[in-house]
Design a protein around this motif. Structure first.
Motif, short mmCIF file in Angstrom:
data_model
loop_
_atom_site.label_atom_id
_atom_site.label_comp_id
_atom_site.label_asym_id
_atom_site.label_seq_id
_atom_site.Cartn_x
_atom_site.Cartn_y
_atom_site.Cartn_z
N VAL A 68 0.84 -1.21 0.00
CA VAL A 68 0.00 0.00 0.00
C VAL A 68 0.87 1.26 0.00
CG1 VAL A 68 -1.80 1.25 1.24
CG2 VAL A 68 -1.86 -1.24 1.15
N ILE A 69 1.96 1.21 0.76
CA ILE A 69 2.89 2.34 0.76
C ILE A 69 3.49 2.53 -0.63
CG2 ILE A 69 5.17 3.07 1.57
CD1 ILE A 69 3.20 3.71 3.58
N LEU A 70 3.92 1.43 -1.26
CA LEU A 70 4.51 1.55 -2.59
C LEU A 70 3.50 2.12 -3.58
CD1 LEU A 70 7.05 -0.47 -4.43
CD2 LEU A 70 4.81 -0.32 -5.54
N ASP A 71 2.26 1.65 -3.51
CA ASP A 71 1.23 2.14 -4.42
C ASP A 71 0.99 3.64 -4.24
OD1 ASP A 71 -1.04 1.51 -6.34
OD2 ASP A 71 -2.17 2.34 -4.68
N ALA A 72 0.94 4.09 -2.96
CA ALA A 72 0.72 5.51 -2.70
C ALA A 72 1.93 6.34 -3.12
CB ALA A 72 0.42 5.72 -1.21
N ALA A 73 3.13 5.85 -2.83
CA ALA A 73 4.33 6.60 -3.17
C ALA A 73 4.54 6.66 -4.68
CB ALA A 73 5.56 5.97 -2.50
N PHE A 74 4.15 5.59 -5.38
CA PHE A 74 4.29 5.57 -6.83
C PHE A 74 3.48 6.69 -7.47
CE2 PHE A 74 3.64 4.05 -11.15
CZ PHE A 74 4.87 3.48 -11.47
N ASP A 75 2.33 7.00 -6.87
CA ASP A 75 1.46 8.05 -7.40
C ASP A 75 1.80 9.44 -6.85
OD1 ASP A 75 0.06 6.16 -8.85
OD2 ASP A 75 -1.40 5.81 -7.27
N ALA A 76 2.71 9.52 -5.89
CA ALA A 76 3.05 10.81 -5.28
C ALA A 76 3.83 11.68 -6.27
CB ALA A 76 3.87 10.60 -4.02
N ALA A 78 -6.60 5.35 2.10
CA ALA A 78 -7.90 4.72 1.87
C ALA A 78 -9.04 5.70 2.04
CB ALA A 78 -8.08 3.53 2.82
N ILE A 79 -8.95 6.59 3.02
CA ILE A 79 -10.05 7.52 3.29
C ILE A 79 -10.02 8.72 2.35
CG2 ILE A 79 -10.95 9.14 5.01
CD1 ILE A 79 -10.34 7.08 7.14
N LEU A 80 -8.84 9.30 2.12
CA LEU A 80 -8.76 10.47 1.25
C LEU A 80 -9.11 10.12 -0.19
CD1 LEU A 80 -5.53 12.20 2.58
CD2 LEU A 80 -7.86 13.02 2.79
N GLY A 81 -8.86 8.85 -0.57
CA GLY A 81 -9.18 8.44 -1.94
C GLY A 81 -10.65 8.51 -2.26
N ARG A 82 -11.51 8.49 -1.23
CA ARG A 82 -12.96 8.54 -1.44
C ARG A 82 -13.52 9.95 -1.34
NH1 ARG A 82 -15.19 3.27 -2.31
NH2 ARG A 82 -13.32 2.01 -2.52
N LEU A 83 -12.68 10.92 -1.01
CA LEU A 83 -13.13 12.31 -0.87
C LEU A 83 -12.44 13.17 -1.91
CD1 LEU A 83 -12.91 12.46 3.03
CD2 LEU A 83 -14.95 12.03 1.65
N SER A 84 -12.80 14.44 -1.97
CA SER A 84 -12.20 15.35 -2.94
C SER A 84 -11.78 16.65 -2.27
CB SER A 84 -13.21 15.66 -4.07
OG SER A 84 -13.54 14.49 -4.77
N PRO A 85 -10.80 16.58 -1.35
CA PRO A 85 -10.32 17.81 -0.72
C PRO A 85 -9.41 18.56 -1.67
CG PRO A 85 -9.07 15.93 0.08
CD PRO A 85 -10.13 15.38 -0.83
N PRO A 86 -9.05 19.81 -1.33
CA PRO A 86 -8.11 20.55 -2.17
C PRO A 86 -6.82 19.77 -2.37
CG PRO A 86 -9.10 22.00 -0.55
CD PRO A 86 -9.54 20.62 -0.19
N ARG A 87 -6.25 19.87 -3.55
CA ARG A 87 -5.08 19.09 -3.90
C ARG A 87 -3.92 19.32 -2.94
NH1 ARG A 87 -3.05 14.53 -5.29
NH2 ARG A 87 -0.92 14.71 -6.05
N ARG A 88 -3.73 20.57 -2.51
CA ARG A 88 -2.60 20.87 -1.62
C ARG A 88 -2.74 20.13 -0.30
NH1 ARG A 88 -1.42 24.60 2.46
NH2 ARG A 88 0.81 25.09 2.60
N LEU A 89 -3.95 20.03 0.23
CA LEU A 89 -4.15 19.31 1.48
C LEU A 89 -3.86 17.82 1.28
CD1 LEU A 89 -7.36 20.94 3.00
CD2 LEU A 89 -4.95 21.58 3.25
N VAL A 90 -4.25 17.28 0.14
CA VAL A 90 -3.98 15.87 -0.15
C VAL A 90 -2.48 15.62 -0.18
CG1 VAL A 90 -4.22 14.04 -1.86
CG2 VAL A 90 -6.14 15.56 -1.40
N VAL A 91 -1.74 16.53 -0.83
CA VAL A 91 -0.28 16.37 -0.92
C VAL A 91 0.35 16.39 0.47
CG1 VAL A 91 1.84 17.50 -1.70
CG2 VAL A 91 -0.13 17.33 -3.24
#
Length: 530
Positions: A64-72, A132-145
């Motif tokens: 899961v870490i690799l998947d998230a970091a790959f998309d970072a 898992a939780i942020l993927g289902r919401l649409s917060p501002p991109r900067r907060l996601v980063v």
């Protein structure tokens, strides 16, 4: 066989709960964790499943870490390095100190080493939970980063303190003069190891073009990287993050399109399955935790609630403090044209402060505590484990369930930056394709020029009335499917031709759905996004 049947049942239950979570607008990890807890306390006979801490971290966290970091995005992380660093270092340190003080105040007999270990266990928000939780919401991109960057990096500080505290609990003396060099060596060693292993992986797999072999080597390599980092005593999560960031930059030239598409599809399913099992198993651990408590349930529960409240309060206090400090620095140290007050709003501080969900990482480190030294006293060890479980379940339920409504109440939605950049990327790529055809007088080149010109017009029109455009595109694809089925039914085409064209339509429909979601206006109305 019983374990296999239980796992199949858990996966089926996880799928049903995920569908329910989508319908009611709740993050699915919350429902899964609650379902596991309900099973643990229900009269139904559920076979006990003990989470081996090392296996849990390797099996559930590494992919899961690799998947998230790959998309970072390294660019976005660099732009927000200061808030990310403040959460990774300052927020973690403040949480460890506050939790240790509260634990000692409530249980004066708890050794300082055990209290600090508890603070280190509950201090880092879990990257699995956040993703898992942020993927289902649409917060501002900067907060996601900021939140994803924190989730990817916070173990560097928290787990280092955890190791030092556990060592002290076992009788190993340490001082700040030892901790700082160890922190630097741990961080630099993790970065170097991740870079070396990524290069080695690309070198070894350069000639692999088969999808099945490529996917298998990707998963094997992920687990191998984690195990090697663990054996060498460096940060496993930071090593995986660096490894994934390197692969993400070089993979486009390393894999062909078919292997890349297939790999992404397999990883999406695998990460969901691991998340579903992990959060259900978190709840099921209540069986072992309950069995470990000989009595005084109210005392243990009060201790857990106190630690939960401390964790939430400290994080909120720091995010608002950082917000105030950033505003002051910006006001008095930066020229007016470089000030960005919209990014320093108290709304953003509240959301970042409220996104402190803990998960598998916290529970696994608590269960990994030794049985000797300061933890030879079973009451001390049980208090730490109960507090860890209370923080995990409490933050998932309290913060996870209220995060979506909080974003809507604060009117914080996607800022549209990613949408604009995707549009620029598509348009520039299409113009480059048109330039490559300049001067070519072949009939096929003329057809391709018309096709690319339509793509450019498609992108321009899509932003005017996205819902109308999406509805018409999906209706057109549905008509194509009807004709395709009719041709096969009338035996005018065979199954091979049917499946080939069906695959093309599947890709077209998937692309239409994805791009339709990307341009959805924040106010839910037809019109230009943003």
């Amino acid at each position: 066989m019983l374990l296999f049947e239980l796992l199949i049942g858990l996966l089926l239950g996880g799928a049903i709960l995920t569908a329910l979570a989508d319908r009611i607008g709740a993050p699915y990890p919350v429902l899964l964790a609650l379902a596991g807890t309900a099973l643990a306390v229900s009269p139904i006979e559920v076979p006990g499943i003990r989470l081996d801490p090392d296996l849990a971290l390797t099996l559930f966290v590494a992919p899961v870490i690799l998947d998230a970091a790959f998309d970072a995005s390294p660019r976005d992380l660099r732009e927000n390095w200061l808030p990310v660093s403040s959460l990774v270092l300052v927020a973690v340190a403040l949480t460890i100190a506050a939790v240790a003080l509260v634990a000692r105040w409530l249980v004066p007999g708890m050794p300082w080493s055990a209290a600090i270990a508890l603070g280190a266990v509950v201090s880092p928000p879990d990257p699995v939970s956040a993703t898992a939780i942020l993927g289902r919401l649409s917060p501002p991109r900067r907060l996601v980063v900021i939140l994803e960057g924190e989730g990817l990096l916070n173990d560097v500080s928290a787990l280092l303190v955890y190791r030092l505290a556990v060592g002290a609990a076992l009788g190993t003396a340490f001082t700040a003069s030892h901790a700082v060099p160890l922190f630097l060596a741990n961080s630099l060693g993790s970065v170097a190891l991740g870079w070396v292993l990524a290069r080695l992986y690309l070198l070894v797999t350069a000639r692999i073009t088969d999808l099945s072999i490529s996917v298998v080597t990707q998963f094997v390599a992920t687990f191998a990287v984690w195990i090697v980092a663990e054996k060498l005593g460096v940060s496993t999560v930071l090593t995986i993050v660096v490894y994934a960031l390197i692969l993400a930059r070089l993979t486009p030239t390393h894999l062909n399109a078919e292997v890349r598409r297939g790999s992404l599809a397999v990883w999406e399913v695998a990460v969901y399955v691991l998340n579903a099992l992990a959060f259900i198993l978190i709840g099921l651990q209540l069986q072992d935790i309950g069995d470990a408590i000989p009595g005084g349930v109210a005392r243990y529960a009060a201790f857990g609630v106190a630690i939960l409240g401390t964790v939430i309060a400290v994080r909120l206090a720091w995010t608002f403090t950082y917000n105030v400090l950033a505003r002051l620095v910006e006001r008095f140290a930066l020229p007016a044209e470089r000030r960005t007050p919209a990014l320093r709003s108290y709304k953003s501080a509240l959301v970042v402060g409220w996104c402190g969900m803990r998960g598998l990482l916290t529970l696994a480190t608590a269960l990994a505590l030794p049985f000797d030294g300061a933890f030879a006293n079973p009451e001390i060890r049980d208090l730490v484990i109960v507090a860890a479980f209370a923080v995990v379940l409490g933050t998932l339920v309290i913060q996870g369930l209220t995060l979506g409504p909080l974003l809507r109440w604060l009117d914080l939605g996607d800022d549209g930056r990613a949408l604009q950049e995707r549009a620029v990327a598509r348009q520039e790529a299409t113009r480059a394709a048109l330039r490559s055809l300049d001067g070519n007088q072949e009939p096929e080149a003329a057809i391709l020029r018309k096709e690319y010109a339509v793509v450019l017009q498609d992108d321009a029109m899509r932003h005017l009335r996205p819902k109308v455009f999406g509805r018409l595109r999906m209706a057109a694809i549905a008509a194509e499917r009807d004709v395709l089925l009719s041709l096969r039914r009338d035996r005018r085409i065979g199954d091979d031709a049917y499946r080939d064209v069906e695959e093309e339509l599947d890709w077209a429909e998937g692309n239409a759905r994805r791009r339709g979601r990307a341009v959805r206006p924040l106010d839910g109305k037809d019109g230009a996004a943003g």
